[in-house]
Design a protein around this motif. Structure first.
Motif, PDB file in Angstrom:
ATOM      1  N   ARG A  95       1.795   8.266  -3.970  1.00 35.75           N
ATOM      2  CA  ARG A  95       2.414   7.180  -4.746  1.00 35.75           C
ATOM      3  C   ARG A  95       2.330   7.557  -6.226  1.00 35.75           C
ATOM      4  O   ARG A  95       1.236   7.756  -6.755  1.00 35.75           O
ATOM      5  CB  ARG A  95       1.675   5.860  -4.524  1.00 35.75           C
ATOM      6  CG  ARG A  95       2.288   4.722  -5.342  1.00 35.75           C
ATOM      7  CD  ARG A  95       1.463   3.458  -5.284  1.00 35.75           C
ATOM      8  NE  ARG A  95       1.378   2.912  -3.942  1.00 35.75           N
ATOM      9  CZ  ARG A  95       0.303   2.924  -3.183  1.00 35.75           C
ATOM     10  NH1 ARG A  95      -0.812   3.440  -3.634  1.00 35.75           N
ATOM     11  NH2 ARG A  95       0.322   2.413  -1.978  1.00 35.75           N
ATOM     12  N   VAL A  96       3.486   7.668  -6.865  1.00 32.78           N
ATOM     13  CA  VAL A  96       3.507   7.974  -8.301  1.00 32.78           C
ATOM     14  C   VAL A  96       4.261   6.864  -9.025  1.00 32.78           C
ATOM     15  O   VAL A  96       3.671   6.001  -9.652  1.00 32.78           O
ATOM     16  CB  VAL A  96       4.107   9.367  -8.579  1.00 32.78           C
ATOM     17  CG1 VAL A  96       4.174   9.641 -10.080  1.00 32.78           C
ATOM     18  CG2 VAL A  96       3.238  10.447  -7.915  1.00 32.78           C
ATOM     19  N   CYS A  97       5.590   6.857  -8.913  1.00 31.44           N
ATOM     20  CA  CYS A  97       6.349   5.828  -9.649  1.00 31.44           C
ATOM     21  C   CYS A  97       6.400   4.508  -8.885  1.00 31.44           C
ATOM     22  O   CYS A  97       6.483   3.438  -9.467  1.00 31.44           O
ATOM     23  CB  CYS A  97       7.770   6.308  -9.922  1.00 31.44           C
ATOM     24  SG  CYS A  97       8.800   6.418  -8.443  1.00 31.44           S
ATOM     25  N   ASP A  98       6.344   4.581  -7.565  1.00 28.88           N
ATOM     26  CA  ASP A  98       6.419   3.393  -6.689  1.00 28.88           C
ATOM     27  C   ASP A  98       7.739   2.640  -6.879  1.00 28.88           C
ATOM     28  O   ASP A  98       7.800   1.447  -6.638  1.00 28.88           O
ATOM     29  CB  ASP A  98       5.235   2.453  -6.949  1.00 28.88           C
ATOM     30  CG  ASP A  98       4.800   1.736  -5.666  1.00 28.88           C
ATOM     31  OD1 ASP A  98       5.260   2.116  -4.581  1.00 28.88           O
ATOM     32  OD2 ASP A  98       4.008   0.774  -5.765  1.00 28.88           O
ATOM     33  N   GLY A 100      11.058   4.574  -6.394  1.00 27.13           N
ATOM     34  CA  GLY A 100      12.193   5.355  -5.931  1.00 27.13           C
ATOM     35  C   GLY A 100      12.795   6.315  -6.924  1.00 27.13           C
ATOM     36  O   GLY A 100      13.968   6.658  -6.795  1.00 27.13           O
ATOM     37  N   SER A 101      11.998   6.787  -7.891  1.00 25.36           N
ATOM     38  CA  SER A 101      12.618   7.705  -8.846  1.00 25.36           C
ATOM     39  C   SER A 101      11.976   9.086  -8.901  1.00 25.36           C
ATOM     40  O   SER A 101      12.550   9.984  -9.511  1.00 25.36           O
ATOM     41  CB  SER A 101      12.634   7.085 -10.254  1.00 25.36           C
ATOM     42  OG  SER A 101      11.327   6.926 -10.726  1.00 25.36           O
ATOM     43  N   CYS A 102      10.811   9.301  -8.280  1.00 25.23           N
ATOM     44  CA  CYS A 102      10.141  10.597  -8.467  1.00 25.23           C
ATOM     45  C   CYS A 102      10.097  11.482  -7.222  1.00 25.23           C
ATOM     46  O   CYS A 102       9.940  12.691  -7.335  1.00 25.23           O
ATOM     47  CB  CYS A 102       8.726  10.393  -8.980  1.00 25.23           C
ATOM     48  SG  CYS A 102       7.557   9.806  -7.726  1.00 25.23           S
ATOM     49  N   GLY A 103      10.189  10.906  -6.043  1.00 26.45           N
ATOM     50  CA  GLY A 103      10.195  11.698  -4.813  1.00 26.45           C
ATOM     51  C   GLY A 103       8.820  12.106  -4.302  1.00 26.45           C
ATOM     52  O   GLY A 103       8.716  12.798  -3.289  1.00 26.45           O
ATOM     53  N   ALA A 104       7.740  11.670  -4.979  1.00 24.99           N
ATOM     54  CA  ALA A 104       6.400  12.062  -4.525  1.00 24.99           C
ATOM     55  C   ALA A 104       6.075  11.492  -3.140  1.00 24.99           C
ATOM     56  O   ALA A 104       5.224  12.025  -2.428  1.00 24.99           O
ATOM     57  CB  ALA A 104       5.349  11.596  -5.527  1.00 24.99           C
ATOM     58  N   CYS A 105       6.738  10.415  -2.785  1.00 27.69           N
ATOM     59  CA  CYS A 105       6.446   9.714  -1.520  1.00 27.69           C
ATOM     60  C   CYS A 105       7.423  10.104  -0.409  1.00 27.69           C
ATOM     61  O   CYS A 105       7.541   9.393   0.581  1.00 27.69           O
ATOM     62  CB  CYS A 105       6.533   8.212  -1.757  1.00 27.69           C
ATOM     63  SG  CYS A 105       8.211   7.725  -2.225  1.00 27.69           S
ATOM     64  N   THR A 106       8.103  11.245  -0.573  1.00 25.43           N
ATOM     65  CA  THR A 106       9.165  11.629   0.380  1.00 25.43           C
ATOM     66  C   THR A 106       8.617  11.834   1.796  1.00 25.43           C
ATOM     67  O   THR A 106       7.612  12.522   1.994  1.00 25.43           O
ATOM     68  CB  THR A 106       9.847  12.935  -0.089  1.00 25.43           C
ATOM     69  OG1 THR A 106      10.348  12.740  -1.409  1.00 25.43           O
ATOM     70  CG2 THR A 106      10.980  13.319   0.847  1.00 25.43           C
TER      71      THR A 106
HETATM   72  S1  FES Z   1       6.488   7.018  -5.500  1.00 27.48           S
HETATM   73 FE1  FES Z   1       8.095   7.792  -6.764  1.00 27.48          FE
HETATM   74  S2  FES Z   1       9.856   7.701  -5.469  1.00 27.48           S
HETATM   75 FE2  FES Z   1       8.278   6.772  -4.310  1.00 27.48          FE
END
Ligand code: FES
Ligand code: FES
Length: 212
Positions: A95-98, A100-106
């Motif tokens: 979880r980074v941006c939470d 939908g903008s960073c893709g860390a949770c892909t």
């Molecule tokens: S935590 Fe960044 S897109 Fe989901």
């Protein structure tokens, strides 16, 4: 001044009323955390049947994750990301941006790349979910994970699970992507350390070896 024939109100005023009514309704749903089941957005369906309302309390959620069935009781407002991390301990998904903008949770949903922070867990019921833990393990890395190590394609590593998941999906669909196709494949994944060039080389390395 233009008048609306149905409401008898000036168009400008009617616009304000509809917006206020919508916001009021949406806020009420958000405040209590209830979820209308899919297709029930209009309140009553075409056959005049009231929709089922789930929540706000916990409901049973069975998900198919990494080829296993996982059961949990959680509020229907729980995101897929929260369910994976907090209820199933699959903390490889970050979880980074939470939002939908960073893709860390892909993760992969039936092979498609999805930001798990932007999807309700109940919307993933019935689908095959693959997280980074389902792609390889420290004892049994996938070819692509090995390639990330060989090409030094990570620094802090926070974006890396999401990058690997996206690149795995890319190689699944296209075993020999060119550089532009690789860039497109990782367009939804932000790396603040700037490892993009090495990620591209990792995908090419895995591709040359015929793996994913
Ligand atoms: S935590 Fe960044 S897109 Fe989901
Ligand atoms: S390696 Fe640090 S954010 Fe990508």
């Amino acid at each position: 001044m233009a008048m609306n024939p149905e409401s008898g109100l000036p168009d400008e005023q009617r616009e304000k009323v509809s917006r206020r009514t919508f916001i009021k309704g949406a806020s009420a749903v958000a405040a209590v955390g209830v979820v209308q089941i899919p297709g029930a957005a209009a309140g009553i369906d075409k056959a005049g049947v009231e929709p089922d309302i789930l929540g706000p309390g916990p409901v049973s959620i069975r998900l198919r994750v990494n080829r296993s069935d996982l059961d949990v009781e959680a509020p229907p407002s729980t995101t897929l990301l929260d369910l994976l991390r907090d209820h199933h301990g699959l903390t490889g998904t970050k979880r980074v941006c939470d939002r939908g903008s960073c893709g860390a949770c892909t993760v992969l949903i039936d092979g498609r790349v999805v930001d798990s922070c932007s999807m309700l867990a109940i919307d993933a019921i019935g689908s095959e979910i693959t997280t980074i833990e389902g792609i390889g393990t420290p004892e049994n890395l996938s070819d692509l994970q090995q390639a990330f190590i060989e090409t030094d394609a990570l620094q802090c590593g926070f974006c890396t699970p999401g990058m690997v998941v996206s690149c795995t999906a890319l190689l699944e669909q296209n075993p020999s992507p060119d550089r532009d196709q690789i860039r497109q494949g990782i367009a939804g994944n932000i790396c603040r350390c700037g490892t993009y060039q090495n990620v591209i080389e990792a995908v090419e390395y895995a591709s040359r070896k015929g793996g994913k």
